[in-house]
Design an enzyme around this catalytic site. Structure first.
Site, PDB file in Angstrom:
ATOM      1  CG  ASP A 454      -2.047   0.928   1.194  1.00 37.55           C
ATOM      2  OD1 ASP A 454      -2.343   1.462   0.113  1.00 37.55           O
ATOM      3  OD2 ASP A 454      -2.673   1.157   2.253  1.00 37.55           O
ATOM      4  CD  GLU A 457      -0.437   5.467  -3.885  1.00 38.15           C
ATOM      5  OE1 GLU A 457      -1.122   4.437  -4.032  1.00 38.15           O
ATOM      6  OE2 GLU A 457       0.014   5.832  -2.789  1.00 38.15           O
ATOM      7  CG  ASP A 551      -8.055   4.465   0.852  1.00 42.32           C
ATOM      8  OD1 ASP A 551      -7.956   3.233   0.927  1.00 42.32           O
ATOM      9  OD2 ASP A 551      -7.186   5.246   1.281  1.00 42.32           O
TER      10      ASP A 551
END
Length: 895
Positions: A454, A457, A551
């Site tokens: 996770d 990015e 999300d």
């Protein structure tokens, strides 16, 4: 340059035409573009030299124009035997600075043929080049449907389809090429082109809407925000046009960009790199994804267990909490395959550690061991930020190996959940080795079955101050919808990777690189097929990872939009995709959660997940949701052999598991706009309830017969496609199977391991002509290869036909059979739907391999009529999956 080989006769013809003059009208931009000054080519490759026609004063603030460009166009793989099967349907057009090297996606990240430039430093005459371009020149290999036409002054090019003359890509003469700003526009037929892809964004519709901008810059932005750049960068689109032809366009570039789609044109505004376009000829949607994934990499095979149901939550308090969830599923008799834990398990939110108070080794290890004893799995999260705590072993080892991202000569210091962190630089080969060692060490403590990566990015909780021009490029892409600086809440563009690569160029690659390192680490440590779930993705990420939509929120809109993102990632070569069921953030409701489990049960990746401090939403907490979960997941588990066979198809051809309707019905233009339904494979249609309080479902059924999977009734029989209003079911989505399909099924169970031990059933849905077909792929579900030369597997094809006398013949063909259990697994029941008579037959005879089977206590036959057609049920059989058989059903209706 390698000597071109003569093309084999099986290759398709590629025509490359050159003509002086522009055939398109300038769109009036104050932009001078380029002229073609020399051309050379042979075989299936062409190279041209372009020179700036004049400065672009309107864009002067973006920097000076590059004076000379090099264009190469070729059929990738020509002269490369290992790519010989890819030469007929793919065209590459690459434009770069002729005098200075520029950043491109490295070959080791996306392996592909290197460009073969023909440099023309001086005018010459003869066969190789000319000082002024000839009026026409044709370079060809035999049989391609793609035509590349270059126009010399001002420079522009088109790509068209030879068979129809349809222009697929038609650039304006206003090419802009600066150091940190590239712009290219192509005209599109607004009344005929339907575009899909260009992600990652949460979109209101699957088909791209006109006058929309797609920003590609990976960012930690909540997915419940519509029309903003999210976690992945995929500069690829598919264009579907009547009467059903499709092609694909990829700009292979990892820099930030805005893509403006106005309907009549598409404009790329890119802040670096090169213009490296790939065109995929199709002509069917399935052919496009096949050709696309041939280039970027086939989707990774997923382990069989990953198609079971998953449960997660950010905010599980301790091991006792986890035990209670597992027990809750068991008590409610809802299947649960995988238990997950978010960052709660960590000590101080540090990777590869355990919280000693709530998730101690003494409690967590026995819990995981019990899961394994029950045939269940365990997955944990990892974030890329490594705490700089000087006592933290992972940090110490990382410093010793010098594997962190740099800025201004030192390790870049960011901030995320653990506090101050360094980020591994996965462009550094030592970083992948470091990561693999940390995973292996941790798995000695907790033998996790998969890993969830996770925040990659990369997410950062601070906004780095600009240090040089890379941190503030002259053109600001529309990040977060308001052109926010590219450094905001991520690593700075001026950070430096291994080999001197700037974060400015490589930013969008981090998720792909971490996925690759994690996949390889798990494979090395376990020897089994890896399962990786990554939030950030790039072109080719499907080779290593699954993805979820991020999300989202517990809103009805997010429920609907999840279908659009799921279908988009199927185009991107990431077929293992799903959304957080019941919504990650916000306050869910019993009705929303119930409807979401009815839809989510048919996501390829099905996981319930929620945020900390939100209401708990495990499906057993409400009686109605539990009932929906039992029914919907019950059907999912019955469909597992079919879904797993689709995984094999995805791995070998790139075909999505969940597909838009136009993949199977490209001639039906109505399907181009359908995004509230989807197909699993070619013929299983899912039509969920997507609105609060809905009492009906508006569903579109393409031409043919459609049978209900729950009761085998004929629901719709239409010759040209039909919209049908169906009453909303309380506990499930509508799931129909198309006539012409054969589905392999097994029985539902609490785990996939239990389900795999049950006998098979074959569900045969006859088309109007009395035929049907289907496949079954079997292996152990965890070997690294899936259907490869070093793997043991079985592939069986089924076909069914109705003879003129009404006899039905079902046959199996064993294409490959090295998976030993297929020799003992049996098909115990066959259901044949779509029989013309609604009345039970007077006589009912069953023949297996020519011998009549007498009805007895074990062997049963029955006939049922539902929806105007009959269905024959033949039970009590022992048809060995790995042995070819022929089953005949003869029925007579005369006295």
């Amino acid at each position: 340059m390698a000597t071109p080989r003569s093309a084999p006769a099986s290759c398709l013809l590629l025509l490359i035409l050159l003509a002086v003059g522009s055939l398109a009208v300038s769109r009036g931009d104050d932009c001078c573009g380029y002229n073609v000054v020399s051309v050379a080519g042979s075989g299936s490759a062409l190279s041209a030299r372009l020179e700036l026609a004049g400065e672009t004063p309107a864009l002067a603030e973006l920097g000076p124009d590059v004076q000379r460009l090099s264009l190469t166009t070729r059929q990738p793989g020509d002269g490369h035997p290992f790519l010989s099967l890819e030469t007929d349907t793919r065209l590459r057009v690459r434009i770069t600075d002729a005098d200075h090297p520029r950043w491109e996606v490295p070959q080791d990240i996306i392996p592909r043929p290197a460009p073969e430039d023909v440099y023309l430093d001086a005018p010459c005459s003869g066969n190789g080049a000319s000082s002024s371009p000839p009026r026409t020149r044709v370079l060809s290999t035999v049989g391609s449907d793609l035509v590349f036409t270059i126009h010399a002054s001002p420079f522009r090019f088109t790509v068209s389809r030879r068979s129809t003359g349809d222009v697929l890509f038609d650039t304006s003469p206003n090419l802009v090429f600066k150091d940190r700003y590239l712009e290219l526009t192509s005209a599109l037929p607004a009344d005929r082109a339907s575009l899909y892809g260009l992600g990652e964004q949460t979109k209101r519709t699957f088909r791209l809407r006109h006058n929309d901008t797609f920003t590609l810059w990976t960012a930690d932005i909540v997915a419940s925000n519509v029309d903003l750049n999210l976690y992945g960068s995929h500069p690829f689109y598919m264009d579907v046009r009547p009467p059903g032809t499709a092609h694909g366009v990829l700009l292979l570039n990892s820099n930030g960009m805005d893509v403006l789609y106005a309907g009549s044109y598409v404009t790329y505004k890119v802040i670096g790199g090169v213009l490296d376009f790939y065109f995929f000829a199709g002509p069917s949607p399935l052919a496009v994804v096949d050709q696309y994934t041939q280039l970027v990499g086939r989707p990774a095979p997923m382990p069989y267990w990953s198609f079971g149901f998953h449960q997660c939550r950010y905010g599980y308090e301790n091991v006792a909490d986890l035990k209670g969830v597992v027990a809750g599923y068991a008590k409610a008799k809802i299947p649960l395959e995988v238990m997950w834990t978010d960052i709660d398990y960590m000590n101080k939110f540090q990777d590869f550690t355990l919280n000693p108070a709530n998730f101690s080794f003494a409690e967590l290890r026995p819990f995981v061991d019990r899961l394994h004893q029950n045939g269940q799995k365990y997955v944990l999260i990892l974030d890329p930020g490594i705490s700089t705590d000087p006592t933290y072993g992972t940090f110490i080892r990382g410093m010793q190996q010098d594997i962190f991202l740099k800025r201004n000569g030192t390790n870049y210091l960011g901030k995320v959940f653990p506090g101050e962190v360094y980020f591994p630089d996965f462009m550094n080969p030592r970083a992948a080795e470091f990561w693999a060692n940390e995973i292996s060490l941790f798995r000695r403590t907790i033998p996790v079955d998969g890993l969830w990566i996770d925040m990659n990015e990369i997410a950062n909780f601070i906004n780095p101050e600009p240090m040089n021009a890379l941190d503030d490029p002259p053109y600001r892409i529309n990040s977060n919808g308001f052109h926010r600086p590219i450094n905001n809440l991520t690593t700075p563009a001026s950070a430096v990777h291994y080999g001197g690569v700037s974060e400015y160029d490589a930013h969008n690659l981090f998720g792909l690189l971490e996925s690759r390192a994690t996949n390889h680490a798990l494979l090395r440590d376990t020897g089994r097929r890896p399962f990786v779930l990554s939030r950030s993705t790039f072109v080719g990420s499907g080779r290593y990872t699954a993805h979820w939509t991020g999300d989202n929120a517990a809103k009805w809109d997010d429920l609907r939009y999840s279908i659009n993102t799921m279908l988009s990632f199927g185009l991107f070569g990431v077929p293992m995709i799903g959304a957080d069921i019941c919504g990650f953030g916000g306050v869910t409701t019993e009705e929303l959660c119930g409807r979401w489990i009815q839809l989510g049960a048919f996501y390829p990746f099905a996981r319930d997940h929620s945020a900390i401090d939100t209401v708990r939403r495990e499906p057993y907490l409400w009686a109605s949701v539990a009932a929906s979960a039992r029914k919907s997941l019950g059907l999912r588990y019955r469909l597992l052999p079919y879904i797993y066979t689709l995984m094999h198809e995805a791995h070998t051809t790139g075909a999505p598991i969940a597909r838009p309707l136009f993949f199977s019905y490209p001639e039906d233009v109505t399907t181009y706009g359908v995004d509230r339904q989807f197909l699993l494979g070619r013929g299983v249609l899912v039509s969920p309830v997507l609105e609060q309080g809905a009492t009906t479902v508006e569903a579109y059924f393409p031409a043919g017969r459609w049978f209900c999977l729950y009761d085998h009734s004929l629901a719709v029989d239409t010759r040209s496609g039909e919209r049908v209003t169906l009453p909303a079911l309380a506990d499930t989505a509508y799931v129909h199977v198309a006539g012409g399909s054969i589905l392999p099924l097994q029985q539902s169970a609490m785990t996939t391991a239990q389900a795999r031990r049950t006998p098979f059933h074959l569900l045969v849905a006859l088309a109007e002509d009395g035929t049907a077909a289907g496949d079954l792929f079997l292996d152990d579900g965890e070997s690294p290869e899936m259907g490869g030369t070093r793997s043991e597997f079985s592939l069986v094809k089924f076909s069914c036909a109705t003879w003129s006398d009404g006899m039905i013949r079902l046959r199996s063909q064993v294409v490959h059979n090295s998976y030993a259990p297929s020799r003992t697994l049996v098909i115990s029941k066959v259901v044949i739907m779509g029989l013309q008579s609604t009345e039970p037959p007077r006589n009912f005879a069953v023949y297996v391999n020519g011998a009549e089977v007498q009805a007895n206590r074990a062997v049963s036959t029955s006939y049922r009529s539902r929806g105007g057609l009959g269905a024959a049920h033949v039970g009590g059989q022992s048809l060995v999956v790995g042995e070819e058989f022929e089953l005949k059903v003869a029925m007579s209706y005369l006295a």
